[in-house]
Design an enzyme around this catalytic site. Sequence first.
Site, PDB file in Angstrom:
ATOM      1  N   LYS A  59     -16.429  -7.196   5.374  1.00  0.00           N
ATOM      2  CA  LYS A  59     -15.183  -7.948   5.256  1.00  0.00           C
ATOM      3  C   LYS A  59     -14.693  -8.439   6.617  1.00  0.00           C
ATOM      4  O   LYS A  59     -13.719  -9.175   6.682  1.00  0.00           O
ATOM      5  CB  LYS A  59     -14.088  -7.073   4.624  1.00  0.00           C
ATOM      6  CG  LYS A  59     -14.110  -7.030   3.120  1.00  0.00           C
ATOM      7  CD  LYS A  59     -12.848  -6.358   2.614  1.00  0.00           C
ATOM      8  CE  LYS A  59     -12.703  -6.489   1.113  1.00  0.00           C
ATOM      9  NZ  LYS A  59     -11.461  -5.871   0.632  1.00  0.00           N
ATOM     10  N   SER A 114      -3.078  -7.832   2.668  1.00  0.00           N
ATOM     11  CA  SER A 114      -3.384  -7.664   4.092  1.00  0.00           C
ATOM     12  C   SER A 114      -3.898  -8.960   4.708  1.00  0.00           C
ATOM     13  O   SER A 114      -3.524  -9.328   5.824  1.00  0.00           O
ATOM     14  CB  SER A 114      -4.419  -6.555   4.294  1.00  0.00           C
ATOM     15  OG  SER A 114      -3.900  -5.311   3.932  1.00  0.00           O
ATOM     16  N   HIS A 135       0.835  -1.201   0.000  1.00  0.00           N
ATOM     17  CA  HIS A 135       0.000   0.000   0.000  1.00  0.00           C
ATOM     18  C   HIS A 135       0.875   1.259   0.000  1.00  0.00           C
ATOM     19  O   HIS A 135       0.608   2.212  -0.730  1.00  0.00           O
ATOM     20  CB  HIS A 135      -0.901   0.048   1.251  1.00  0.00           C
ATOM     21  CG  HIS A 135      -1.959  -0.988   1.301  1.00  0.00           C
ATOM     22  ND1 HIS A 135      -2.116  -1.815   2.393  1.00  0.00           N
ATOM     23  CD2 HIS A 135      -2.932  -1.338   0.426  1.00  0.00           C
ATOM     24  CE1 HIS A 135      -3.151  -2.611   2.189  1.00  0.00           C
ATOM     25  NE2 HIS A 135      -3.662  -2.354   0.988  1.00  0.00           N
ATOM     26  N   ARG A 183      -1.749  -6.100  -8.102  1.00  0.00           N
ATOM     27  CA  ARG A 183      -0.640  -6.972  -7.729  1.00  0.00           C
ATOM     28  C   ARG A 183      -0.383  -8.018  -8.789  1.00  0.00           C
ATOM     29  O   ARG A 183       0.750  -8.364  -9.075  1.00  0.00           O
ATOM     30  CB  ARG A 183      -0.937  -7.675  -6.406  1.00  0.00           C
ATOM     31  CG  ARG A 183      -0.969  -6.743  -5.227  1.00  0.00           C
ATOM     32  CD  ARG A 183      -1.388  -7.504  -3.999  1.00  0.00           C
ATOM     33  NE  ARG A 183      -2.729  -8.050  -4.230  1.00  0.00           N
ATOM     34  CZ  ARG A 183      -3.678  -8.089  -3.337  1.00  0.00           C
ATOM     35  NH1 ARG A 183      -3.458  -7.669  -2.130  1.00  0.00           N
ATOM     36  NH2 ARG A 183      -4.863  -8.579  -3.624  1.00  0.00           N
TER      37      ARG A 183
END
Length: 169
Positions: free
Chosen positions: A44, A136, A20, A98
């Site tokens: 989430k 994450s 990030h 990514r």
Amino acid sequence: MSEPRIGVYPGTFDPITNGHLDIISRATRVLDRLVIGIAENAGKGPLFTIEERVAMVEAEVAAMTNGDGSRIEVRPFNTLLMNFVIGQGATLIVRGLRAVSDFEFEFQMAGMNRRMNPMIETVFLMASDRHQLIASRLVKEVAELGGDIGQFVSPRVKQKLAEKLGTGA
């Protein structure tokens, strides 16, 4: 004088990773001001509260040594991303990619956002090669299992994860 280029980098940032930070640093090269939008995203099931995530991101921005931190704001939001972007006076949404697996989802989201407001552009920044595998979710899993996450997050975030999970730093 032209209008300032304002962008929003949205995400859950649960927690903020070196990947990030790489995207944040690179986004500031093409923007006059960057708003990091911390999505509440209770669906989430984030490990950290919205307040904790905002504080972590603010601490990481404050620690930036390239001077870009003064052009970055951190704000929580719990609304439609497009409404948040417009509310910030932004014309760009910054998204990090990514791997190819990210592209399909991001492509769909960018298309939907473009249909809602064609004046807002989405800009994709590829993660640098040393950050392409950082997520994450995976960082949390490694930390929960006692693995060393030092190469994926800052020492500050590593400490916060250790405190939250009740594991040693």
